[in-house]
Design an enzyme around this catalytic site. Structure first.
Site, PDB file in Angstrom:
ATOM      1  CB  CYS A   2       5.160 -11.230 -19.937  1.00  0.00           C
ATOM      2  SG  CYS A   2       4.263  -9.929 -20.765  1.00  0.00           S
ATOM      3  NE  ARG A  26       5.501 -14.835 -15.223  1.00  0.00           N
ATOM      4  CZ  ARG A  26       5.938 -14.494 -14.027  1.00  0.00           C
ATOM      5  NH1 ARG A  26       5.772 -15.301 -13.020  1.00  0.00           N
ATOM      6  NH2 ARG A  26       6.549 -13.346 -13.835  1.00  0.00           N
ATOM      7  CD1 TRP A  71      -2.440  -9.618 -18.894  1.00  0.00           C
ATOM      8  CD2 TRP A  71      -1.143  -7.838 -18.527  1.00  0.00           C
ATOM      9  NE1 TRP A  71      -3.206  -8.658 -18.287  1.00  0.00           N
ATOM     10  CE2 TRP A  71      -2.439  -7.546 -18.053  1.00  0.00           C
ATOM     11  CE3 TRP A  71      -0.160  -6.852 -18.413  1.00  0.00           C
ATOM     12  CZ2 TRP A  71      -2.782  -6.336 -17.464  1.00  0.00           C
ATOM     13  CZ3 TRP A  71      -0.498  -5.643 -17.821  1.00  0.00           C
ATOM     14  CH2 TRP A  71      -1.791  -5.396 -17.360  1.00  0.00           C
ATOM     15  CG  ASN A  95       7.770 -10.000 -17.346  1.00  0.00           C
ATOM     16  OD1 ASN A  95       6.835  -9.206 -17.403  1.00  0.00           O
ATOM     17  ND2 ASN A  95       8.020 -10.725 -16.272  1.00  0.00           N
ATOM     18  N   GLY A  96       8.083  -6.779 -18.647  1.00  0.00           N
ATOM     19  CA  GLY A  96       8.329  -5.524 -17.929  1.00  0.00           C
ATOM     20  C   GLY A  96       7.923  -4.339 -18.778  1.00  0.00           C
ATOM     21  CD  GLU A 456     -10.705 -12.346  -2.319  1.00  0.00           C
ATOM     22  OE1 GLU A 456     -10.360 -11.176  -2.521  1.00  0.00           O
ATOM     23  OE2 GLU A 456     -10.309 -13.290  -3.016  1.00  0.00           O
ATOM     24  CE  LYS A 460     -11.001 -14.195  -6.098  1.00  0.00           C
ATOM     25  NZ  LYS A 460      -9.654 -14.086  -5.570  1.00  0.00           N
ATOM     26  CD  GLU A 463     -10.212 -12.443  -9.696  1.00  0.00           C
ATOM     27  OE1 GLU A 463      -9.227 -12.080 -10.334  1.00  0.00           O
ATOM     28  OE2 GLU A 463     -10.162 -12.792  -8.506  1.00  0.00           O
ATOM     29  CG  HIS A 479     -24.399   6.296   4.714  1.00  0.00           C
ATOM     30  ND1 HIS A 479     -25.087   7.274   5.410  1.00  0.00           N
ATOM     31  CD2 HIS A 479     -24.047   5.368   5.631  1.00  0.00           C
ATOM     32  CE1 HIS A 479     -25.118   6.956   6.692  1.00  0.00           C
ATOM     33  NE2 HIS A 479     -24.505   5.793   6.854  1.00  0.00           N
ATOM     34  CE  LYS A 580      -1.823 -17.230  -9.003  1.00  0.00           C
ATOM     35  NZ  LYS A 580      -3.128 -16.754  -8.514  1.00  0.00           N
TER      36      LYS A 580
END
Ligand code: F6R
Length: 585
Positions: A2, A26, A71, A95-96, A456, A460, A463, A479, A580
């Site tokens: 946010c 954000r 967000w 925000n929060g 990673e 990447k 996402e 396995h 982010k």
């Protein structure tokens, strides 16, 4: 997570809108702006990106405005759930997460307040009206004292040309410009507009007007605020000719690595050595990509220092009650330094007497305030939601830490930036991206230091392109996961350690014999004829010392993920459902 922007003075609406565009990384599911216009608060808000607001901006006029890019946490991304929440004398952006919102909501409904949204945030505007008797600051004080959880708030009042902001564990900054003051979730949104800024501390309220800013504690005792200059550098937040920030930021990896290593000075080295006295185990922590660089750091540190070192996912570190004490060094890795899980993991470590090191890309972040020693990453502002250059910067910083703690510089570190530049020109990355898009699932495998890179590469790809995949230790595939391999899947082997190359080559053969397609990203000296022969794509990396290879081997994976997203018609900079700086736990 946010983005909040506020401004008192001048053309406040345009300034808030410009700030929201810069803060969009954000969160980008809905956005809105409120402005104070001749004693009335006017609001526009919509589901979708900030640009949805542009057409209606001309209808807003006034000298105090607040805005938000969201967000979603409580309530779907809709016009009604978008912030600001305006009612009566006030408008609020948040925000929060307010943890006690449902009991307060019941209380307010019983008192006759009516709610329009499903958000936790809307209680704030009704509390402000409930406590308002003509004194704005007092209403803010009484409101924040009722809230449990995390919040950065920015509040507009119809009766005065002022904005109030308040902080409890979510970032908010106030900025001083020419004839105006700002509030913002992040410094880059102020660059070019504000000349200086003050990062609010937890438990502070600030009131800003056209020509003044005052800072108080939550019980309204006046506090000092030291403003620091805002770097005017804006190129970080501009595309500079690139089609997307992700492409730009991957190309900035050589500079990110070089600047990070140059920023690691003697002071930092001495502080780390002092902190390391009496330490007999190291825990590295982080989330997502930062967790992957923490894993690399753990692999290297355990080997170089001969001390047990392991990586823990930050949210799990607390959930499982990880045991630690004065003999533990906790290294918390975070691009933003605001990721709630990582900041809380660092606080948890401190409470148990552990020594805490922060490895962050943002100098004024919350994580830095918790740490005994801060190791800077100098990747520059990262705008794309997917972390790329910060990951390489983090590993460079962790290698410098390993060097400092062991008293020996890591071999080849001085040449790594030029090796990155060389790898950026690697052939066949487009071919790998096309293979990604033609596969039903992509499995990334590696052993030793190549394993975190496999994780990673997989993160990447999924996402930004939404192509499913997993990262695995190469020895673990047989396995269970081998059952998923068929001719529609692609497996990508990362091989940079000569001592482990034969073993990973054998894993590749096991995949091929079950009809799976394979691609290889390997150092020149690890490539055998057998490995190259049946590979759909073989990307050759320059040989480099083992500990440095994770910085370069990830680059073709990042770039191929980027290209796959573009081929699939996705926006790599703003993947669906993500944002982010994840400031909620
Ligand atoms: C993935 C990504 C995330 C972040 C994670 C931690 O590309 O960017 O997984 O790495 O949310 O963020 P920071 O590093 O800011 O703590």
């Amino acid at each position: 997570m946010c983005g909040i922007m506020g401004c008192v003075g001048g053309d406040a609406v345009q300034k808030v809108y410009r700030g929201l565009v810069k803060l969009e990384y954000r969160g980008y599911d809905s956005a809105g702006i409120s402005v104070l216009s001749y004693g009335n608060i006017c609001t526009i808000k919509k589901a979708g990106m900030v640009s949805q607001l542009e057409r209606e901006l001309t209808s807003l006029n006034g000298t105090a405005a607040i805005g938000h890019t969201r967000w979603a946490t409580h309530g779907s991304p809709s016009d009604l759930n978008a912030h600001p929440h305006a009612s009566g004398k006030f408008s609020v952006v948040h925000n929060g997460i307010i943890e006690n919102y449902s009991s307060i909501k019941e209380e307010l409904i019983a008192e006759g307040y009516s709610f329009k949204s499903e958000t936790d945030s809307e209680i704030v505007v009704h509390l402000l009206n409930k406590y308002y008797n003509g004194d704005f600051l007092m209403a803010v004080k009484n409101t924040v004292q009722r809230l449990k959880g995390t919040f950065a708030l920015c509040i507009l009042c119809a009766d005065c040309n002022l904005i109030a902001v308040a902080r409890s564990r979510n970032p908010i900054i106030i900025g001083r410009g020419k004839g105006c003051f700002y509030a913002s979730s992040d410094m880059p949104a102020l660059a070019g507009d504000a000349e200086s800024a003050y990062v609010l501390k937890d438990g502070q309220i600030a009131v800003i007007g056209e020509d003044r800013a005052e800072v108080y504690g939550f019980t309204l005792e006046k506090q000092q605020a030291e403003f620091v200059p805002v770097a005017a550098s804006q190129t970080d937040t501009q595309l500079c000719g690139y089609p997307h920030y992700m492409a730009k930021e991957i190309n900035e990896i050589p500079a990110a690595v070089k600047n990070t290593l140059s920023a690691f000075g003697k002071d930092c080295e001495n502080a780390l050595k002092g902190l390391y006295c009496g330490v007999n185990r190291i825990i590295l922590t982080g989330c997502g990509t930062a967790y992957h660089s923490a894993m690399t750091g753990a692999y290297v540190m355990e080997e170089v220092l001969g001390v047990p070192a392991r990586a823990e996912i930050a949210s799990e570190l607390r959930s499982r009650g990880c045991v630690m004490g004065g003999d533990t060094l906790l290294i918390a890795v975070s691009q933003s330094g605001e990721t709630a899980d990582t900041v809380e993991a660092a606080r948890y470590a401190r409470e148990r007497g552990a020594k805490v090191v922060a490895v962050t890309n943002v100098a004024y972040s919350a994580l830095n305030c918790v740490a005994d020693v801060v190791v800077p990453v100098r990747a520059g502002t990262e705008v794309c939601v997917a972390a790329t250059k910060s990951y390489c910067g983090q590993i460079a910083a962790l290698l410098a830490v390993a060097g400092a703690l062991s008293g020996k510089r890591i071999d080849g570190l001085e040449d790594i930036a030029s090796a990155c530049a060389q790898v950026l020109k690697c052939k066949y990355v487009h071919a790998l991206a096309r293979l990604f898009t033609q596969s039903s699932g992509v499995y990334f495998i590696g052993r030793g230091v190549d394993y975190p890179v496999a994780l990673e590469g997989s993160l990447k790809l999924k996402e930004v392109s939404y192509i499913p995949g997993e990262g695995y230790p190469a020895g673990e595939l047989k396995h269970g996961t081998l059952a998923l391999i068929d001719e529609n899947t692609l497996s990508v082997a990362i091989i940079t350690d000569r001592a482990l190359a034969a073993k990973t080559t054998a894993s590749v053969q096991q995949i091929r014999s079950r009809g799976g397609k394979t691609a290889v990203i390997a150092s020149q000296s690890c490539i055998s004829k057998e490995l190259e022969k049946d590979a759909q794509v073989c990307i050759k990396l320059p040989d480099c010392p083992k500990y440095l290879s994770p910085i370069i081997s990830v680059i073709p994976l990042q770039y191929a993920a980027y290209l796959a997203a573009v081929i699939c018609g996705k926006n790599p900079d703003k993947p669906r459902n993500l944002a982010k700086s994840v400031t909620v736990e």
